[in-house]
Write a protein that holds these residues in place. Structure first.
Motif, PDB file in Angstrom:
ATOM      1  N   TRP A   1       0.841  -1.206   0.000  1.00 48.20           N
ATOM      2  CA  TRP A   1       0.000   0.000   0.000  1.00 48.20           C
ATOM      3  C   TRP A   1       0.869   1.248   0.000  1.00 48.20           C
ATOM      4  O   TRP A   1       0.609   2.195  -0.743  1.00 48.20           O
ATOM      5  N   MET A   2       1.910   1.266   0.832  1.00 48.16           N
ATOM      6  CA  MET A   2       2.752   2.458   0.962  1.00 48.16           C
ATOM      7  C   MET A   2       3.577   2.733  -0.285  1.00 48.16           C
ATOM      8  O   MET A   2       4.017   3.854  -0.492  1.00 48.16           O
ATOM      9  N   SER A   3       3.790   1.747  -1.137  1.00 44.45           N
ATOM     10  CA  SER A   3       4.603   1.942  -2.336  1.00 44.45           C
ATOM     11  C   SER A   3       3.763   2.259  -3.578  1.00 44.45           C
ATOM     12  O   SER A   3       4.311   2.597  -4.612  1.00 44.45           O
ATOM     13  N   ARG A   4       2.466   2.181  -3.473  1.00 45.30           N
ATOM     14  CA  ARG A   4       1.586   2.542  -4.591  1.00 45.30           C
ATOM     15  C   ARG A   4       1.306   4.046  -4.529  1.00 45.30           C
ATOM     16  O   ARG A   4       1.412   4.652  -3.469  1.00 45.30           O
ATOM     17  N   PRO A   5       0.913   4.653  -5.648  1.00 45.77           N
ATOM     18  CA  PRO A   5       0.790   6.109  -5.696  1.00 45.77           C
ATOM     19  C   PRO A   5       0.049   6.787  -4.527  1.00 45.77           C
ATOM     20  O   PRO A   5       0.640   7.646  -3.869  1.00 45.77           O
ATOM     21  N   PRO A   6      -1.195   6.431  -4.197  1.00 48.11           N
ATOM     22  CA  PRO A   6      -1.830   7.135  -3.070  1.00 48.11           C
ATOM     23  C   PRO A   6      -1.098   6.896  -1.744  1.00 48.11           C
ATOM     24  O   PRO A   6      -0.862   7.834  -0.980  1.00 48.11           O
ATOM     25  N   GLY A   7      -0.726   5.668  -1.505  1.00 52.08           N
ATOM     26  CA  GLY A   7      -0.008   5.347  -0.273  1.00 52.08           C
ATOM     27  C   GLY A   7       1.325   6.066  -0.187  1.00 52.08           C
ATOM     28  O   GLY A   7       1.741   6.508   0.884  1.00 52.08           O
ATOM     29  N   LEU A   8       1.996   6.198  -1.327  1.00 51.16           N
ATOM     30  CA  LEU A   8       3.269   6.916  -1.366  1.00 51.16           C
ATOM     31  C   LEU A   8       3.074   8.388  -0.989  1.00 51.16           C
ATOM     32  O   LEU A   8       3.861   8.955  -0.229  1.00 51.16           O
ATOM     33  N   GLY A   9       2.007   8.987  -1.494  1.00 48.75           N
ATOM     34  CA  GLY A   9       1.710  10.382  -1.144  1.00 48.75           C
ATOM     35  C   GLY A   9       1.451  10.555   0.343  1.00 48.75           C
ATOM     36  O   GLY A   9       1.983  11.479   0.979  1.00 48.75           O
ATOM     37  N   PHE A  10       0.647   9.661   0.902  1.00 46.83           N
ATOM     38  CA  PHE A  10       0.368   9.736   2.340  1.00 46.83           C
ATOM     39  C   PHE A  10       1.625   9.444   3.162  1.00 46.83           C
ATOM     40  O   PHE A  10       1.832  10.035   4.222  1.00 46.83           O
ATOM     41  N   THR A  11       2.467   8.535   2.681  1.00 46.92           N
ATOM     42  CA  THR A  11       3.703   8.209   3.400  1.00 46.92           C
ATOM     43  C   THR A  11       4.648   9.406   3.414  1.00 46.92           C
ATOM     44  O   THR A  11       5.214   9.750   4.462  1.00 46.92           O
ATOM     45  N   ILE A  12       4.825  10.050   2.273  1.00 46.55           N
ATOM     46  CA  ILE A  12       5.685  11.245   2.210  1.00 46.55           C
ATOM     47  C   ILE A  12       5.132  12.337   3.126  1.00 46.55           C
ATOM     48  O   ILE A  12       5.878  12.964   3.887  1.00 46.55           O
ATOM     49  N   GLY A  13       3.828  12.561   3.068  1.00 50.11           N
ATOM     50  CA  GLY A  13       3.206  13.565   3.936  1.00 50.11           C
ATOM     51  C   GLY A  13       3.367  13.234   5.408  1.00 50.11           C
ATOM     52  O   GLY A  13       3.674  14.104   6.227  1.00 50.11           O
TER      53      GLY A  13
ATOM     54  N   MET B   1      -0.467  15.149   1.216  1.00 49.37           N
ATOM     55  CA  MET B   1      -1.687  14.502   1.700  1.00 49.37           C
ATOM     56  C   MET B   1      -2.929  14.979   0.949  1.00 49.37           C
ATOM     57  O   MET B   1      -3.843  14.191   0.706  1.00 49.37           O
ATOM     58  N   ALA B   2      -2.954  16.258   0.582  1.00 46.27           N
ATOM     59  CA  ALA B   2      -4.119  16.786  -0.138  1.00 46.27           C
ATOM     60  C   ALA B   2      -4.232  16.206  -1.545  1.00 46.27           C
ATOM     61  O   ALA B   2      -5.333  16.116  -2.092  1.00 46.27           O
ATOM     62  N   THR B   3      -3.105  15.802  -2.121  1.00 45.09           N
ATOM     63  CA  THR B   3      -3.123  15.311  -3.498  1.00 45.09           C
ATOM     64  C   THR B   3      -2.898  13.803  -3.620  1.00 45.09           C
ATOM     65  O   THR B   3      -2.981  13.262  -4.725  1.00 45.09           O
ATOM     66  N   ALA B   4      -2.613  13.118  -2.535  1.00 52.84           N
ATOM     67  CA  ALA B   4      -2.222  11.698  -2.576  1.00 52.84           C
ATOM     68  C   ALA B   4      -3.217  10.817  -3.330  1.00 52.84           C
ATOM     69  O   ALA B   4      -2.813   9.923  -4.075  1.00 52.84           O
ATOM     70  N   ARG B   5      -4.492  11.064  -3.163  1.00 51.69           N
ATOM     71  CA  ARG B   5      -5.503  10.234  -3.817  1.00 51.69           C
ATOM     72  C   ARG B   5      -5.439  10.339  -5.343  1.00 51.69           C
ATOM     73  O   ARG B   5      -5.965   9.492  -6.053  1.00 51.69           O
ATOM     74  N   TYR B   6      -4.810  11.403  -5.844  1.00 55.42           N
ATOM     75  CA  TYR B   6      -4.758  11.640  -7.285  1.00 55.42           C
ATOM     76  C   TYR B   6      -3.402  11.286  -7.897  1.00 55.42           C
ATOM     77  O   TYR B   6      -3.228  11.421  -9.103  1.00 55.42           O
TER      78      TYR B   6
END
Length: 191
Positions: free
Chosen positions: A100-112, A181-186
Motif C-alpha cells: 500500500w505504501m509503495s503505490r501512488p496514493p499510499g506513497l503520497g500519504f507516506t511522504i506527507g 496529503m491533499a493530493t495523494a488520492r490523485y
C-alpha cells in the motif's frame, strides 16, 4: 436521476468503525489546518515583525508565548494532528503494508506523514524547549526591569536564531505534508 451507492453499512460495528474514521479525519484535518496556519503566521509574519519592531515587538511576542500560551496550543494541535494521522495511516495501510505504501496514493500519504513527523519532532524537541528558554529569560528581564547582560544577550541571539531556523524548516515540512496529503488520492493519475 441515478443513485450511486458509495458504501454499504451492514452492521453496527461497521457503522461505529466508519464513525471513528470520520471523527479521526475531522480531528486530523482541523488540527492540521490550525498547525500549518499557526506555523506560517508565526514564522512568516509575527516573528519578522517582532524582530523589526524591537523592543515593543519582543514584548508582544513574550505576551503571546507566555500569557496566551501560543506554543502550547500549537504543540497540542500538532500532537492531535500526528496522533489522529498515525491511526488513520495504520488503518488505511492495513497495518503498514509496504504494498500500500509503495503505490501512488499510499506513497503520497507516506511522504506527507514522514514530513509531518519530522516537523513535530523538530518542534517538540528543539523549537519548543528553545522557545521556553527565551520566555524564561524575557520574563526575568521584564520582572527585574533591566536590559539583558552580555551573556544573556548572546543566549537570546543564539536561541532566536535557532528558533527561526527550526521554524522555517517546520513551515517547509508542513507545506510538503499538506500538499502530499491533499493530493495523494490523485497520484495514481500521474505516477
Amino acid at each position: 436521476m441515478r443513485v450511486v451507492t458509495v458504501c454499504r453499512v451492514d452492521t453496527a460495528v461497521t457503522k461505529s468503525a466508519l464513525m471513528d474514521i470520520l471523527v479521526l479525519r475531522l480531528i486530523h484535518i482541523v488540527s492540521g489546518i490550525f498547525w500549518v496556519g499557526a506555523a506560517i503566521t508565526m514564522f512568516l509574519f509575527l516573528q519578522p515583525t517582532a524582530e523589526a519592531t524591537a523592543p515593543e515587538g519582543q514584548r508582544f511576542m513574550l505576551h503571546l508565548l507566555r500569557n496566551r500560551r501560543f506554543s502550547e496550543v500549537v504543540l497540542g494541535s500538532a500532537l492531535l494532528t500526528v496522533g489522529a494521522g498515525a491511526i488513520l495511516f495504520w488503518v488505511d495501510s492495513n497495518g503498514l503494508q509496504l504494498t500500500w505504501m509503495s503505490r501512488p496514493p499510499g506513497l503520497g500519504f507516506t511522504i506527507g506523514a514522514l514530513a509531518a513527523l519530522v516537523a513535530v519532532v523538530l518542534f517538540m524537541f528543539i523549537g519548543y524547549p528553545t522557545g521556553r528558554r527565551l520566555i524564561a529569560i524575557g520574563s526575568r528581564l521584564e520582572a527585574e526591569r533591566r536590559p539583558p547582560s552580555a551573556d544573556e544577550q548572546q543566549t537570546l541571539a543564539r536561541s532566536q536564531a535557532l528558533v527561526k531556523r527550526v521554524g522555517m524548516t517546520v513551515v517547509v515540512l508542513l507545506a510538503v505534508a499538506a500538499v502530499a496529503m491533499a493530493t495523494a488520492r490523485y497520484w495514481v493519475l500521474v505516477l
